[in-house]
Design a protein around this motif. Sequence first.
Motif, short mmCIF file in Angstrom:
data_model
loop_
_atom_site.label_atom_id
_atom_site.label_comp_id
_atom_site.label_asym_id
_atom_site.label_seq_id
_atom_site.Cartn_x
_atom_site.Cartn_y
_atom_site.Cartn_z
N LEU A 191 -21.79 -62.73 -18.35
CA LEU A 191 -20.91 -62.69 -19.52
C LEU A 191 -20.50 -61.26 -19.86
O LEU A 191 -19.43 -61.03 -20.43
CB LEU A 191 -21.60 -63.36 -20.72
CG LEU A 191 -21.69 -64.89 -20.66
CD1 LEU A 191 -22.56 -65.43 -21.79
CD2 LEU A 191 -20.29 -65.53 -20.73
N THR A 193 -24.22 -70.90 -20.34
CA THR A 193 -23.03 -70.08 -20.55
C THR A 193 -22.32 -70.50 -21.82
O THR A 193 -21.91 -69.65 -22.63
CB THR A 193 -22.07 -70.24 -19.34
OG1 THR A 193 -22.78 -69.89 -18.16
CG2 THR A 193 -20.84 -69.35 -19.50
N ARG A 194 -22.20 -71.81 -22.01
CA ARG A 194 -21.52 -72.29 -23.22
C ARG A 194 -22.29 -71.89 -24.48
O ARG A 194 -21.71 -71.47 -25.47
CB ARG A 194 -21.33 -73.81 -23.15
CG ARG A 194 -20.22 -74.16 -22.15
CD ARG A 194 -20.10 -75.63 -21.85
NE ARG A 194 -19.16 -75.82 -20.75
CZ ARG A 194 -19.24 -76.82 -19.86
NH1 ARG A 194 -20.20 -77.73 -19.96
NH2 ARG A 194 -18.35 -76.91 -18.88
N GLU A 195 -23.63 -71.97 -24.40
CA GLU A 195 -24.47 -71.58 -25.53
C GLU A 195 -24.38 -70.09 -25.84
O GLU A 195 -24.38 -69.67 -27.00
CB GLU A 195 -25.95 -71.82 -25.19
CG GLU A 195 -26.51 -73.16 -25.60
CD GLU A 195 -27.92 -73.31 -25.02
OE1 GLU A 195 -28.13 -74.31 -24.33
OE2 GLU A 195 -28.77 -72.40 -25.25
N LYS A 217 -22.07 -67.84 -25.04
CA LYS A 217 -20.74 -67.22 -25.15
C LYS A 217 -20.55 -66.48 -26.46
O LYS A 217 -19.81 -65.50 -26.52
CB LYS A 217 -19.65 -68.28 -24.99
CG LYS A 217 -19.19 -68.37 -23.54
CD LYS A 217 -17.74 -68.77 -23.40
CE LYS A 217 -17.22 -68.23 -22.07
NZ LYS A 217 -16.36 -69.19 -21.37
N ASP A 218 -21.22 -66.95 -27.51
CA ASP A 218 -21.05 -66.32 -28.82
C ASP A 218 -22.07 -65.23 -29.10
O ASP A 218 -22.04 -64.63 -30.16
CB ASP A 218 -21.12 -67.40 -29.92
CG ASP A 218 -20.09 -68.48 -29.69
OD1 ASP A 218 -18.99 -68.13 -29.22
OD2 ASP A 218 -20.38 -69.66 -29.96
N TYR A 219 -22.98 -64.99 -28.19
CA TYR A 219 -23.95 -63.90 -28.39
C TYR A 219 -23.20 -62.57 -28.47
O TYR A 219 -22.17 -62.38 -27.81
CB TYR A 219 -24.93 -63.82 -27.21
CG TYR A 219 -26.03 -64.87 -27.18
CD1 TYR A 219 -25.91 -66.09 -27.85
CD2 TYR A 219 -27.21 -64.63 -26.46
CE1 TYR A 219 -26.91 -67.04 -27.79
CE2 TYR A 219 -28.22 -65.58 -26.40
CZ TYR A 219 -28.06 -66.78 -27.06
OH TYR A 219 -29.05 -67.72 -26.99
N SER A 220 -23.74 -61.65 -29.23
CA SER A 220 -23.13 -60.31 -29.30
C SER A 220 -23.42 -59.56 -28.01
O SER A 220 -24.34 -59.90 -27.27
CB SER A 220 -23.72 -59.54 -30.47
OG SER A 220 -25.07 -59.20 -30.17
N ARG A 221 -22.61 -58.54 -27.77
CA ARG A 221 -22.78 -57.69 -26.60
C ARG A 221 -24.19 -57.09 -26.58
O ARG A 221 -24.84 -57.04 -25.52
CB ARG A 221 -21.73 -56.58 -26.69
CG ARG A 221 -21.44 -55.90 -25.38
CD ARG A 221 -20.44 -54.77 -25.54
NE ARG A 221 -20.79 -53.74 -24.56
CZ ARG A 221 -20.57 -53.87 -23.26
NH1 ARG A 221 -19.96 -54.93 -22.78
NH2 ARG A 221 -20.95 -52.91 -22.43
N GLU A 281 -26.91 -58.28 -27.92
CA GLU A 281 -27.88 -59.32 -27.63
C GLU A 281 -27.94 -59.56 -26.11
O GLU A 281 -29.01 -59.64 -25.51
CB GLU A 281 -27.47 -60.60 -28.37
CG GLU A 281 -28.63 -61.46 -28.82
CD GLU A 281 -28.15 -62.56 -29.79
OE1 GLU A 281 -28.91 -63.53 -29.97
OE2 GLU A 281 -27.03 -62.45 -30.34
#
Lengths: 261, 261
Positions: A67, A211-213, A215-219, A221
């Motif tokens: 990601l 990946t779907r889970e 995707k919203d993690y911060s850079r 993280e």
Amino acid sequence: MVKIPKSHPRYWSLYYRERIIEGMEKGMTAKAGLIAHGRGEAFDYLIGERTIEPAKKAMKAAVAKLLLAKHPVVSVNGNVAALVPRETIELAKALNAKLEVNLFYRTEDRVKAIADELRRYDPEIEILGVNPTKRIPGLEHERGRVDEKGIWKADVVVVPLEDGDRTEALVRMGKFVITVDLNPLSRSARMADITIVDNIVRAYPRMTELTREMKDYSRDELLGIVQGYDNGNVLSGVLDHMRNRLTRLSEGGVWRKKELD
Amino acid sequence: MVKIPKSHPRYWSLYYRERIIEGMEKGMTAKAGLIAHGRGEAFDYLIGERTIEPAKKAMKAAVAKLLLAKHPVVSVNGNVAALVPRETIELAKALNAKLEVNLFYRTEDRVKAIADELRRYDPEIEILGVNPTKRIPGLEHERGRVDEKGIWKADVVVVPLEDGDRTEALVRMGKFVITVDLNPLSRSARMADITIVDNIVRAYPRMTELTREMKDYSRDELLGIVQGYDNGNVLSGVLDHMRNRLTRLSEGGVWRKKELD
């Protein structure tokens, strides 16, 4: 395809064995790919044919790294196309990664057969590696050919079920290499930056979900997950798992046992 | 056959891999046999590619039982014919055992190809299983066919590299079943009366030698060897051996290691 009764105690193992044979009949999988599949079966047997903790750790780090990547590429060979054509496309799409056909025993017919198979699942999909113009340094001519827009340019590559020489050459080129390999002792497993010791038929769907889970993690993280990852430790964890399972089986005895834990 | 330089570190492994591929090209070995061979390779790798103590014990008991048998039979399938055609004939002759072609994926062409291959090494050899008229109860039609003068009548059978369902069915018929199988966890390994966990290319020559040595043993001595044998214990010994090797590798670490012990 040979019909296997669902009641057979080894149904899934036999099912994927037939998929690999079908892959050979479709011109995608090499003979050596059949033997390699059998080697994988042996290690899956030892693991217990399930996704173990070290593999889960490796997948999480792999997805985080993918990601964060600028040019992620997922490589496809004859065994991968035989076992997980749909799942490969799903993973690449979830990751926004390029797909590249990349073969150890490269022939134009095999590349075409694999591209055709992938297009059965998604006629619009972009497939790289059909006319590769670049070469990985240090590999024999045909084995080193890669796509300028794919592996050549990639910062992070997923090369599942890969040959050790090629994995090592990619690492030497400075790529961040993620592999999926059931043999924790193979040269690919030992040379990759992240080694997922799991059956690809279990690993890819789980990686797509992850990946779907994530995707919203911060850079930050994602960076934290990658920095906290230790591949040497994970490989030793796999060996420990196998060792502990062998100890339990040995102590409990396996002779005339119908089922193994 | 692809020419492999004798200096290659994996020479013997590659050599027998080519033999199996050649077996397929000659019409003897099924495609699934290639996959099975790969599984064997992986377990051999874990064992350390040498004959370990538990296998030596199992071979001694197997030869004792075979020398005591009234109607011993040695079974041959496509992988066996590809790997050890000459050694199979030598073992059967030393034991005064019958040879029977017996296939999981039976076709008349494959039976003929195997019989032809065996006759290349001994044109006079009697080969059973070409026109089998009896059936092992509990197995699907083609998979259960056996020769009236061979496995049907046998008291002791050697079924190397065998499918688990068939091994189990033979045990249920009351046969004394000896198998050679590199996977100590396979259903064949777990179900047989004596399980030789070794590569057949090492096991058969050693068993032939043992047979010549033990031919002069008294009946009591042979009976003593068979009665003192414990297959559960031997299988646990194999698992312990693999576990100890994995422990050593895990403790030393494998990541980015060029060579493994």
